[in-house]
Design a protein around this motif. Structure first.
Motif, PDB file in Angstrom:
ATOM      1  N   MET A   1      -0.126   3.784  -2.005  1.00 25.89           N
ATOM      2  CA  MET A   1      -1.390   4.295  -1.506  1.00 25.89           C
ATOM      3  C   MET A   1      -2.395   4.466  -2.645  1.00 25.89           C
ATOM      4  SD  MET A   1      -2.863   5.454   1.281  1.00 25.89           S
ATOM      5  CE  MET A   1      -3.999   6.624   1.882  1.00 25.89           C
ATOM      6  N   LEU A   2      -2.004   5.199  -3.679  1.00 23.18           N
ATOM      7  CA  LEU A   2      -2.892   5.408  -4.820  1.00 23.18           C
ATOM      8  C   LEU A   2      -3.200   4.078  -5.513  1.00 23.18           C
ATOM      9  CD1 LEU A   2      -4.452   7.280  -6.673  1.00 23.18           C
ATOM     10  CD2 LEU A   2      -2.368   7.659  -7.965  1.00 23.18           C
ATOM     11  N   MET A   3      -2.165   3.228  -5.648  1.00 20.63           N
ATOM     12  CA  MET A   3      -2.361   1.932  -6.291  1.00 20.63           C
ATOM     13  C   MET A   3      -3.345   1.081  -5.493  1.00 20.63           C
ATOM     14  SD  MET A   3      -1.803   0.192  -8.854  1.00 20.63           S
ATOM     15  CE  MET A   3      -0.537  -0.546  -9.796  1.00 20.63           C
ATOM     16  N   ASP A   4      -3.304   1.143  -4.167  1.00 17.86           N
ATOM     17  CA  ASP A   4      -4.241   0.396  -3.328  1.00 17.86           C
ATOM     18  C   ASP A   4      -5.677   0.853  -3.574  1.00 17.86           C
ATOM     19  OD1 ASP A   4      -2.223  -1.109  -2.192  1.00 17.86           O
ATOM     20  OD2 ASP A   4      -2.021   0.187  -0.436  1.00 17.86           O
ATOM     21  N   LEU A   5      -5.871   2.170  -3.706  1.00 20.44           N
ATOM     22  CA  LEU A   5      -7.204   2.702  -3.979  1.00 20.44           C
ATOM     23  C   LEU A   5      -7.705   2.238  -5.340  1.00 20.44           C
ATOM     24  CD1 LEU A   5      -6.935   6.363  -2.624  1.00 20.44           C
ATOM     25  CD2 LEU A   5      -8.209   4.454  -1.643  1.00 20.44           C
ATOM     26  N   ILE A   6      -6.824   2.260  -6.320  1.00 13.16           N
ATOM     27  CA  ILE A   6      -7.207   1.825  -7.655  1.00 13.16           C
ATOM     28  C   ILE A   6      -7.596   0.347  -7.632  1.00 13.16           C
ATOM     29  CG2 ILE A   6      -6.355   1.398 -10.004  1.00 13.16           C
ATOM     30  CD1 ILE A   6      -4.661   3.986  -9.657  1.00 13.16           C
ATOM     31  N   GLU A   8      -8.692  -1.369  -5.093  1.00 12.02           N
ATOM     32  CA  GLU A   8      -9.966  -1.476  -4.374  1.00 12.02           C
ATOM     33  C   GLU A   8     -11.134  -1.097  -5.282  1.00 12.02           C
ATOM     34  OE1 GLU A   8      -9.962   0.688  -0.677  1.00 12.02           O
ATOM     35  OE2 GLU A   8      -8.091  -0.261  -0.045  1.00 12.02           O
ATOM     36  N   ASP A   9     -10.954  -0.029  -6.066  1.00 19.45           N
ATOM     37  CA  ASP A   9     -11.998   0.382  -7.005  1.00 19.45           C
ATOM     38  C   ASP A   9     -12.271  -0.711  -8.036  1.00 19.45           C
ATOM     39  OD1 ASP A   9     -12.229   2.827  -5.736  1.00 19.45           O
ATOM     40  OD2 ASP A   9     -11.031   3.918  -7.219  1.00 19.45           O
TER      41      ASP A   9
END
Length: 129
Positions: A1-6, A8-9
């Motif tokens: 989840m956190l890796m996906d956000l990173i 995307e950023d």
């Protein structure tokens, strides 16, 4: 989840930076593509002339070279290599004078050559940015 956000950023940063204005290199431009069967990255170099508006002009016809449309032009040199580093050495160190005259263009090419190398190694599609 956190890796996906990173991720995307990071993609958003790259997308935004890809939209910025960059002055064209009077030394010309490159079309980069892969030859998967040969395992090579190719970079065709084309010369151009920059007019007073900052637009690339075909030296033979005097017409503006469109950025988003396929144009039939004759390249001046074609470089090929197995890796991004090998391609950079051929273009920036072995070719004198180098066909690139601006540091931002050299940095862009280095990034694109790495992207092309990764696509070649991973069997992914490569589209030049």
């Amino acid at each position: 989840m956190l890796m996906d956000l990173i991720l995307e950023d990071l993609a958003a940063i790259d997308d935004k930076l890809s939209q910025r204005h960059i002055d064209l290199d009077p030394g010309g431009y490159f079309i980069i593509y892969l030859d998967r069967d040969a395992g090579l990255i190719y970079a065709k170099h084309f010369t151009n002339v920059i007019d007073e508006r900052g637009l690339a002009i075909d030296p033979e016809t005097g017409k503006v070279i469109p950025a988003r449309k396929k144009v039939e032009r004759t390249y001046t040199t074609v470089f090929s290599a197995r890796t991004a580093k090998e391609l950079c050495v051929k273009i920036f160190e072995e070719t004198q004078p180098p066909p690139v005259t601006q540091l931002n263009h050299a940095a862009y090419l280095g990034r694109e050559f790495v992207r092309a190398e990764v696509a070649l190694v991973k069997g992914q599609e490569y589209v030049q940015d």
